[in-house]
Design a protein around this motif. Structure first.
Motif, mmCIF file in Angstrom:
data_model
loop_
_atom_site.group_PDB
_atom_site.id
_atom_site.type_symbol
_atom_site.label_atom_id
_atom_site.label_comp_id
_atom_site.label_asym_id
_atom_site.label_seq_id
_atom_site.Cartn_x
_atom_site.Cartn_y
_atom_site.Cartn_z
ATOM 1 N N SER B 376 0.921 -1.081 -0.043
ATOM 2 C CA SER B 376 0.043 -0.504 0.158
ATOM 3 C C SER B 376 0.520 1.253 -0.204
ATOM 4 O O SER B 376 1.343 1.925 0.849
ATOM 5 C CB SER B 376 -1.011 -0.042 1.276
ATOM 6 N N PRO B 377 1.142 1.853 -1.207
ATOM 7 C CA PRO B 377 2.194 2.369 -1.486
ATOM 8 C C PRO B 377 1.602 3.775 -0.474
ATOM 9 O O PRO B 377 2.782 4.826 0.194
ATOM 10 C CB PRO B 377 2.461 2.987 -2.441
ATOM 11 N N ALA B 378 0.215 4.183 -0.554
ATOM 12 C CA ALA B 378 -0.144 5.810 0.341
ATOM 13 C C ALA B 378 0.186 5.691 1.794
ATOM 14 O O ALA B 378 0.548 6.092 2.419
ATOM 15 C CB ALA B 378 -0.979 5.830 -0.349
ATOM 16 N N LEU B 379 0.151 3.994 1.772
ATOM 17 C CA LEU B 379 0.258 3.949 3.526
ATOM 18 C C LEU B 379 2.445 4.140 3.972
ATOM 19 O O LEU B 379 2.096 4.290 5.044
ATOM 20 C CB LEU B 379 0.272 2.325 3.967
ATOM 21 N N ASP B 380 2.732 3.733 3.140
ATOM 22 C CA ASP B 380 3.794 3.857 3.181
ATOM 23 C C ASP B 380 4.716 5.229 3.290
ATOM 24 O O ASP B 380 5.611 5.357 4.352
ATOM 25 C CB ASP B 380 5.119 2.376 2.421
ATOM 26 N N PHE B 381 4.122 5.709 2.588
ATOM 27 C CA PHE B 381 4.862 7.281 2.519
ATOM 28 C C PHE B 381 4.221 7.982 3.394
ATOM 29 O O PHE B 381 4.935 9.218 4.089
ATOM 30 C CB PHE B 381 3.843 7.493 0.922
ATOM 31 N N SER B 382 2.825 7.721 3.634
ATOM 32 C CA SER B 382 2.062 8.484 4.877
ATOM 33 C C SER B 382 2.949 8.179 6.482
ATOM 34 O O SER B 382 3.139 9.310 7.632
ATOM 35 C CB SER B 382 0.490 8.343 5.433
ATOM 36 N N ILE B 383 3.177 6.901 6.619
ATOM 37 C CA ILE B 383 4.383 6.655 7.307
ATOM 38 C C ILE B 383 5.706 6.864 7.614
ATOM 39 O O ILE B 383 6.138 7.701 8.711
ATOM 40 C CB ILE B 383 4.360 4.623 8.133
ATOM 41 N N GLN B 384 6.011 7.535 6.263
ATOM 42 C CA GLN B 384 7.609 8.346 6.065
ATOM 43 C C GLN B 384 7.103 9.558 6.914
ATOM 44 O O GLN B 384 8.372 9.883 7.566
ATOM 45 C CB GLN B 384 8.229 7.554 4.851
ATOM 46 N N VAL B 385 6.136 9.906 6.262
ATOM 47 C CA VAL B 385 5.911 11.171 6.501
ATOM 48 C C VAL B 385 5.583 11.912 7.862
ATOM 49 O O VAL B 385 6.568 12.910 8.472
ATOM 50 C CB VAL B 385 4.928 12.117 5.094
ATOM 51 N N ALA B 386 5.003 10.872 8.655
ATOM 52 C CA ALA B 386 4.680 10.820 9.894
ATOM 53 C C ALA B 386 6.158 10.642 11.094
ATOM 54 O O ALA B 386 5.844 11.375 11.764
ATOM 55 C CB ALA B 386 4.134 9.510 10.355
ATOM 56 N N GLU B 387 6.432 9.972 10.379
ATOM 57 C CA GLU B 387 7.614 9.926 10.926
ATOM 58 C C GLU B 387 8.873 10.775 11.502
ATOM 59 O O GLU B 387 10.292 11.236 11.594
ATOM 60 C CB GLU B 387 9.126 8.684 10.355
ATOM 61 N N ALA B 388 8.901 11.309 9.308
ATOM 62 C CA ALA B 388 9.874 12.927 9.024
ATOM 63 C C ALA B 388 9.379 14.222 10.431
ATOM 64 O O ALA B 388 9.931 14.512 10.468
ATOM 65 C CB ALA B 388 9.884 12.768 7.604
ATOM 66 N N ARG B 389 7.954 14.057 10.017
ATOM 67 C CA ARG B 389 7.217 14.918 11.020
ATOM 68 C C ARG B 389 8.207 14.665 12.592
ATOM 69 O O ARG B 389 8.033 15.945 13.359
ATOM 70 C CB ARG B 389 6.266 14.965 11.289
#
Lengths: 340, 475
Positions: B376-389
């Motif tokens: 689920s690319p959107a989920l993976d990306f959202s997790i990356q963004v949340a981690e970066a935040r």
């Protein structure tokens, strides 16, 4: 902080002749920066050096270098060989000075010293724990670079004797577990066999305590059955060693005459005995009903067969007794070396 | 507990057949004639004598079904009933009678479960909590509960962080709006995300929250349970009646002490009559007998739980990536249904996105999975963004504009927080290995070099690997 260039560590001294102060003054201001050695573009050897390897043909080192060598031999303080100003050390605790440094040096100061973990998806990666401030801790056991041993010629100290049995990389696991794992293996899939082995041991340790049948005695010196589930490797070893046959029957053609093969009992070594027993047990386990589904079915059947061996219910015991009976019947055929 | 999945419509099929049969018999009555082909005479006649039947011609092939040496003896014993094999595979065993009782093991207590003093200790789960956790299917068959005398958990650093969030939710003053914590548990494979979810559920049960747990998102979306469009929904949503009924029975069973004391306060327009002065437990149990009304019952129960003065809610899901993509269901025009169009998933996702906050406070917890996660690319990306935040807000990754984006997933996970479940520290590893040794499952002296060796073999404290190398005897 990146380490400063350590000229002393080069195999061969880099020649540098200090220029006289008078020459410096006539140069423009910009040129009076830190003198640099350009190791890749400068000539490695001064023109006077010949290609000969003989010591006497080589040119003498620079005065300061020679003095440093002499000082090292005599144990006194020689001249400082290192060139340049150690700026990082100078500005170390001075924030204002750091802010005025050139951008390159600031970045170099800011960069983490190999502390950031690389990306990796493996479960066995070494990235799970974010490393602490004290550098990367790889969890190496008893590996301390600071305490060098006094024994000359040994880098990491002498091992304590006697060396434990499982210290050898090829014999690090229990021999029975190793052998059974290899016998469980099909089509060279060792990892599957190892998983099955782990599942067998898990079944053995969660199964109820076995009841020993007195008519099927286990090997002498066996621990009480209540100890077995807590030590599954011992459980496995006990089951295998108890039904392992002492001998096999070799059929020798033409020795008896009349087209009948002569049955000769041959003693087996420990590893061979275990191998025979494991193969019997595995054959009996394959014949069992498969009740569940999924990956662990075979392991469960093997574990149940092992338990039934210890409890004396297994058909493997009959097989062993038959071999022993035949061996006793054919003992006259054993050819012993003649006595003198 | 009834299984979440069932095959509908066999009864209907039978009815169909009966109908056709009656038509056939009537038509026969109208037009009687002798059948052209019949097997009745040979079947009901005497069996042929042995010599009478001629042997087959030479060269012809005949079917040989006799038992003989060539065919292996077939196993004629009774097979397990349908579903038994799976039940055996998915069985949850929480105790091992061979394991030793650990004398130093103490149970968690309601007053101290949220305090930080437990950090680094192994704590036992009280029996009622174990029953509740079992009711909401929080234990998984791959976890190693069956090796020990009774369930116990290691209170690790992340647990303390989670407990702090619980304290925050509970600590909001009366006048203020209650807090809703929304977190996604992330981490490597076997790093203990599902167990961390279980620890969160434990804390919620002990602090008398109402717990609604979706044990595995996969069960909702892989089309193994029946579905129907929800009337009056625009765009169309789909309810899963059997699954929802099962979920309501789980909720009723796990939270019976809380729901049994809460009365139904508002009038709900349910398709089935609700006795007056009934409790929320009775409301939830109504769905067991009437699965077709389970979705209105669920909505009514949720409405009751969000009335002022009710306890906080813990809403949890495991295996998040299954609901962050298209489901396996098909719509009426044979298009895949997005998982967010399933009513139950929509209900969860709206809370996770923060669209509808919990008025009494609570926590929305979702765990990702490392071993069964569809991409689920959107989920993976959202997790990356949340981690970066959380870590470095200066460099937040950007979505590759040339890739298709699942906008609904991105919307849903826009500002959700993540809780990273990392490796154990060596002190934590030592603590749990001492527990292993005291249980008799680890036959070694727990010394510093030993702990360090296993800790590094386990990928620097990955707890699943640690259990594998130390307890499970996995070579």
């Amino acid at each position: 902080m990146p380490p400063r260039l350590n000229i002393g560590s080069f195999a061969r001294g880099i020649r540098y002749r200090a220029q006289r102060q008078s020459q410096w003054r006539i140069q423009p201001v910009i040129r009076t920066a830190i003198p640099r050695c350009r190791f890749y573009s400068d000539e490695k050897d001064p023109p006077v050096a010949t290609r000969s390897k003989r010591i006497d043909s080589q040119s003498l080192p620079v005065v300061s270098e020679e003095a440093a060598k002499m000082a090292k031999i005599t144990g006194t303080e020689g001249p400082e060989l290192e060139q340049g100003t150690p700026i990082e050390e100078v500005v170390k605790d001075d924030k204002e000075a750091i802010s005025k440094l050139p951008k390159v040096m600031q970045n170099a100061l800011k960069a983490k010293p190999l502390d950031s973990t690389p990306k990796c998806s493996r479960s066995y990666s070494t990235t799970t724990t974010p490393t602490t401030a004290g550098g990367v801790d790889l969890g190496l056991v008893d590996f301390n670079l600071k305490t060098r041993p006094e024994v000359p010629g040994v880098k990491f100290g002498l091992p304590t004797l006697p060396i434990p049995k499982d210290a050898h990389v090829k014999h690090r696991y229990d021999p029975v577990v190793d052998q059974v794992t290899n016998l469980l293996m099909r089509h060279g899939e060792k990892s599957v066999a190892q998983r099955n082995m782990a599942l067998i041991l898990e079944h053995l340790r969660t199964a109820p305590i076995p009841t020993i049948n007195p008519t099927r005695p286990l090997i002498p010196g066996a621990p009480p059955p209540s100890h077995l589930p807590l030590n599954p490797i011992l459980y496995l070893t006990l089951a295998i060693d108890s039904v392992a046959p002492l001998l096999r029957i070799r059929s020798q053609r033409g020795a008896a005459g009349g087209g009948v093969a002569l049955q000769i009992p041959v003693p087996l070594g420990q590893r061979q005995r275990r191998r025979t027993a494991v193969q019997w047990i595995l054959a009996a386990a394959t014949r069992r009903r498969h009740v569940g589904s999924g990956k662990g079915g075979f392991a469960q059947r093997v574990a149940q067969e092992l338990i039934s061996v210890v409890e004396g219910r297994s058909g493997v015991w009959e097989r062993r007794n038959a071999v022993h009976k035949l061996g006793v019947a054919a003992r006259a055929n054993v050819v012993l070396p003649r006595k003198r | 507990m009834p299984p979440s999945q069932c095959f509908p419509g066999f009864a209907l099929l039978a009815l169909d057949r009966a109908a056709h049969h009656s038509i056939a018999s009537r038509s026969l009555l109208a037009l009687p004639h002798t059948p052209r082909f019949s097997t009745s005479a040979p079947r009901y006649g005497p069996p042929p004598r042995k010599g009478m039947v001629a042997p087959p011609k030479r060269g012809t092939k005949t079917l040989n079904v006799k038992k003989g040496k060539s065919s292996p003896s077939r196993d004629t014993t009774k097979r397990p009933a349908p579903g038994d094999r799976k039940a055996l595979r998915k069985r949850i065993v929480l105790s091992n009678n061979n394991a030793l009782e650990v004398p130093t093991l103490q149970d968690l207590h309601k007053d101290t479960v949220l305090s930080g003093e437990n950090e680094g200790l192994v704590k036992g789960l009280p029996e009622d909590v174990v029953d509740a956790l079992r009711a909401v299917e929080a234990f998984k068959p791959t976890q190693g509960w069956r090796l020990f005398r009774r369930p116990a958990i290691l209170m690790r650093k992340e647990t303390t962080l989670l407990a702090a969030l619980f304290r925050e939710v509970e600590g909001t003053a009366n006048g203020q709006a209650k807090m809703t914590v929304r977190k996604v548990l992330i981490g490597e494979r076997m790093s203990g995300k599902s167990t961390m979810l279980l620890q969160g559920l434990t804390m919620a049960f002990m602090r008398d929250w109402v717990v609604v747990n979706l044990p595995d998102a996969k069960d909702i979306t892989i089309a193994h349970t029946e579905y129907a469009p929800l009337p009056g929904s625009q765009p169309t949503q789909y309810t899963q009646d059997i699954y929802t009924a099962n979920l309501l029975s789980q909720i009723a069973k796990a939270n019976q002490s809380i729901l049994g004391n809460l009365p139904v306060t508002t009038n709900h327009s349910l398709p089935i009559p609700l006795p007056s002065k009934s409790t929320l437990k009775q409301l939830a149990e109504l769905a067991i007998t009437n699965p077709e009304a389970s979705w209105p019952i669920f909505v009514a129960l949720w409405k009751e739980l969000t009335q002022p003065g009710r306890p906080p809610i813990m809403l949890a899901i495991d295996n998040l990536s299954h609901i962050m993509r298209n489901s396996e269901y098909l719509s009426a025009d044979v298009k895949p249904i997005h998982a967010h169009d399933l009513a139950l998933v929509r209900h969860f996702v709206d809370r996770l996105a923060g669209k509808t906050p919990l008025p009494n406070g609570g926590m929305i917890l979702a765990a990702t999975s490392g071993s069964n996660a569809p991409t689920s690319p959107a989920l993976d990306f959202s997790i990356q963004v949340a981690e970066a935040r959380q870590l470095n807000p200066e460099s937040i990754p950007q979505w590759n504009p040339y890739k298709n984006v699942d906008q609904r997933v991105m919307e849903c996970l826009k500002d959700v927080g993540v809780l990273k479940v990392a490796g154990l520290t060596k002190a934590e590893a030592r603590s749990i290995m001492e527990y292993y040794a005291a249980s008799g499952m680890l036959r070694a002296q727990v010394t510093e070099p030993f702990v360090t060796e296993k800790w590094s073999l386990a990928g620097m404290g990955n707890i699943g690997e640690l259990e594998r190398v130390s307890v499970r005897l996995r070579v």
